[in-house]
Write a protein that holds these residues in place. Sequence first.
Motif, PDB file in Angstrom:
ATOM      1  N   PHE A   1       0.829  -1.192   0.000  1.00 47.31           N
ATOM      2  CA  PHE A   1       0.000   0.000   0.000  1.00 47.31           C
ATOM      3  C   PHE A   1       0.865   1.243   0.000  1.00 47.31           C
ATOM      4  O   PHE A   1       1.925   1.287   0.631  1.00 47.31           O
ATOM      5  CB  PHE A   1      -0.933   0.004   1.217  1.00 47.31           C
ATOM      6  CG  PHE A   1      -2.045  -0.988   1.104  1.00 47.31           C
ATOM      7  CD1 PHE A   1      -3.243  -0.631   0.513  1.00 47.31           C
ATOM      8  CD2 PHE A   1      -1.890  -2.286   1.548  1.00 47.31           C
ATOM      9  CE1 PHE A   1      -4.264  -1.550   0.385  1.00 47.31           C
ATOM     10  CE2 PHE A   1      -2.905  -3.212   1.428  1.00 47.31           C
ATOM     11  CZ  PHE A   1      -4.102  -2.842   0.845  1.00 47.31           C
ATOM     12  N   ALA A   2       0.397   2.266  -0.710  1.00 44.54           N
ATOM     13  CA  ALA A   2       1.090   3.544  -0.715  1.00 44.54           C
ATOM     14  C   ALA A   2       1.220   4.044   0.720  1.00 44.54           C
ATOM     15  O   ALA A   2       0.253   4.034   1.484  1.00 44.54           O
ATOM     16  CB  ALA A   2       0.314   4.556  -1.561  1.00 44.54           C
TER      17      ALA A   2
ATOM     18  N   ASP B   1      -3.593   2.102  -3.450  1.00 38.03           N
ATOM     19  CA  ASP B   1      -3.878   3.338  -2.733  1.00 38.03           C
ATOM     20  C   ASP B   1      -4.899   3.036  -1.648  1.00 38.03           C
ATOM     21  O   ASP B   1      -6.061   2.779  -1.937  1.00 38.03           O
ATOM     22  CB  ASP B   1      -4.415   4.388  -3.709  1.00 38.03           C
ATOM     23  CG  ASP B   1      -4.625   5.741  -3.049  1.00 38.03           C
ATOM     24  OD1 ASP B   1      -4.166   5.901  -1.904  1.00 38.03           O
ATOM     25  OD2 ASP B   1      -5.253   6.616  -3.673  1.00 38.03           O
TER      26      ASP B   1
ATOM     27  N   ALA C   1      -8.549   4.354  -1.397  1.00 42.49           N
ATOM     28  CA  ALA C   1      -9.517   3.863  -2.370  1.00 42.49           C
ATOM     29  C   ALA C   1     -10.290   2.648  -1.865  1.00 42.49           C
ATOM     30  O   ALA C   1     -11.240   2.220  -2.508  1.00 42.49           O
ATOM     31  CB  ALA C   1      -8.802   3.500  -3.675  1.00 42.49           C
TER      32      ALA C   1
ATOM     33  N   GLY D   1      -5.200  -2.024   4.264  1.00 46.16           N
ATOM     34  CA  GLY D   1      -4.992  -0.583   4.412  1.00 46.16           C
ATOM     35  C   GLY D   1      -5.083  -0.124   5.851  1.00 46.16           C
ATOM     36  O   GLY D   1      -6.022  -0.450   6.557  1.00 46.16           O
TER      37      GLY D   1
ATOM     38  N   SER E   1      -4.295   3.329   6.462  1.00 48.98           N
ATOM     39  CA  SER E   1      -4.032   4.754   6.343  1.00 48.98           C
ATOM     40  C   SER E   1      -5.056   5.564   7.129  1.00 48.98           C
ATOM     41  O   SER E   1      -6.226   5.184   7.231  1.00 48.98           O
ATOM     42  CB  SER E   1      -4.068   5.179   4.884  1.00 48.98           C
ATOM     43  OG  SER E   1      -5.396   5.279   4.421  1.00 48.98           O
TER      44      SER E   1
ATOM     45  N   TYR F   1      -8.225   6.360   5.079  1.00 45.74           N
ATOM     46  CA  TYR F   1      -9.245   5.309   4.995  1.00 45.74           C
ATOM     47  C   TYR F   1     -10.078   5.261   6.274  1.00 45.74           C
ATOM     48  O   TYR F   1     -11.309   5.156   6.229  1.00 45.74           O
ATOM     49  CB  TYR F   1      -8.587   3.956   4.735  1.00 45.74           C
ATOM     50  CG  TYR F   1      -9.530   2.788   4.866  1.00 45.74           C
ATOM     51  CD1 TYR F   1     -10.660   2.699   4.063  1.00 45.74           C
ATOM     52  CD2 TYR F   1      -9.302   1.786   5.800  1.00 45.74           C
ATOM     53  CE1 TYR F   1     -11.538   1.633   4.176  1.00 45.74           C
ATOM     54  CE2 TYR F   1     -10.169   0.713   5.917  1.00 45.74           C
ATOM     55  CZ  TYR F   1     -11.290   0.648   5.103  1.00 45.74           C
ATOM     56  OH  TYR F   1     -12.163  -0.398   5.230  1.00 45.74           O
TER      57      TYR F   1
END
Length: 610
Positions: free
Chosen positions: A297-298, A335, A338, A538, A540, A543
């Motif tokens: 993941f970024a 990302d 997303a 994810g 982040s 998110y």
Amino acid sequence: MSGITGWLDRQRDLREHEAAVRAMSDALTHRGPDHGGAWIDRHVALGHRAATVADTRPGGQPAVVAEAGRPLAVLTLSGEIYNTGELRAELTGRGHVFAGDTDEDAEVVAHAYLEWGGDAVRRLNGAFAFAVWDVRRSELFLARDRLGIEPLYFAEHPSGLLFGSEPKALLANDLFVPEVDAHGLIDIFTVAMRRPGDAVYRGLREVRPGWTVRVDHNGLHHTRYWRLESAPHPDDLPTTVDTLDALLTDIIGRQTRTAAPAGLLSGGLDSSVITALAARSVTAATGAKLSTYSVDFAGGDDDFTPDALHSSRDAPFVRAVVDHVGTDHTEVILDAPALLDEMTETLRARDIPGVGDLDVSLYLLFREVRKYASVVLSGEGADDIFGGYPWFVAEAANPTGGFPWGAGNTDRNGMLSAELREHLDLDAAVAERHDEAVAEVSRLDGEDAAAQRVREVFHLEITRFLPFLLDRKDRMSARTGLLVRLPFCDHRLVEYLWNLPWDLKRHGGQEKGILRTVAEPWLPPQVAKRPKSGFPFGQSPEYLAAVRAATREMLADPSSPALALLNTTALRELADSDRWHNGTFTPPPWLPRALQLNTWLREYRVAVRL
């Protein structure tokens, strides 16, 4: 990739309902965008969708085997058979003549059915679901592989039966009405605790893994053709290692024989074993390097936080395997923000609420990999059959008497509305389902209580948790048009490992120790000894914030259908709290699950029948 569907109706003339049959088949176009076919007779219709896979014999389905111009059997098959060559040779020796104008796997299975009847499934090695219309007997025969890799759903109606690879095929027919009752809601609100055969929607069933269903004029007849049988393990350590080496080499050799698959590489033990063996097989056959793909993941370096199932970052271990084995590698960067944007897409893939970001991250990986490859090998099943999850060790030391992946959850009803709690008790349902599951275990005389509990946990894993993972894998891969092969789900490997004593599975004192011993000659030492680390997801802040905002929006909309089923006060506290869940799942799993429940009830127009 392929999908099957069909309609049996003893009263209607289905030749007058071709449009409805086509609609059922078209609902599965994502499983087979390249080819579609249907066979329609007076009281039965079979449909098929298929994708073109390189290096395999082209041909349409449904497959028809005829004699003197009259059909004997018509078959529609989803999946792959890995011993087609051996079966074809045996059937040819028994006098069968192959026309060669249809899919090879389908034609071989159809002839096998004509030769051995329902017992033909016992001879198949592969991932498969199929339906045969036996013209001679006016019977429909449904079958599914031993582990349930390929899905197959069915629903009775007053004059017959509908079936399909996914619920959406049946939902495309007006005879099937989307409803959910208390039993289905239990399946939604609990993870990996569903009874084999249950399928959430009221009236919908799955053909159970390792079972067949015959439909004749007297109704449905369910037959079990495979189960795990307990017996003493006769082999010493060197023999066990040699046997596993031979099994894995044969399995991956079969699964790399056609369509030159790529490898999904995480840097963990399971995917690295597959990568090493597949690279050897592909290079020997073609002289080319195996292509491999990994996911990250970024911002993963900054956002990663270790937890119970994610002990370390994948990237350094991926690079070690690539350098050691020599593959043509691509890193796929996703990302994380997303994830929420794609959650509705994963719902449409499943046709029922799923597990939020864990579904989406896998979907995004498959979607990205599909840009480069059409067939991949993946490591699902290894933790379930070798004992890789942390709860195996925990249960061996301190048995909980429940589903080990749900241990510690003492109030499953807390997120349900007061009205819904009057109709179902999740804690009681989970306890009942656990007891039903362990009652199925094949016992071994002389095992002490600790060994019996470990055997129970493996049974729970293979019959409840693994089907949940396989279903997730199937829907996310099918939605993207990616064919995923699962070497660790070969039934021969599962059978052999079932009777390995726990201390042998943990040889060397580490989870999956016996697999590590087998793999030592193939892998870098740091990978062969790497502790279990789960599939990345994810984490982040963007998110998390998006999930919180979407939950608040749902709670503020009085027309949200999920509100009648959920404890809105508790859900609002989760959405507003700054103390995020500090466990395996981030954000708290109830938030994305509540969002998907709400979307499902609304978009699929599901009626709740309590």
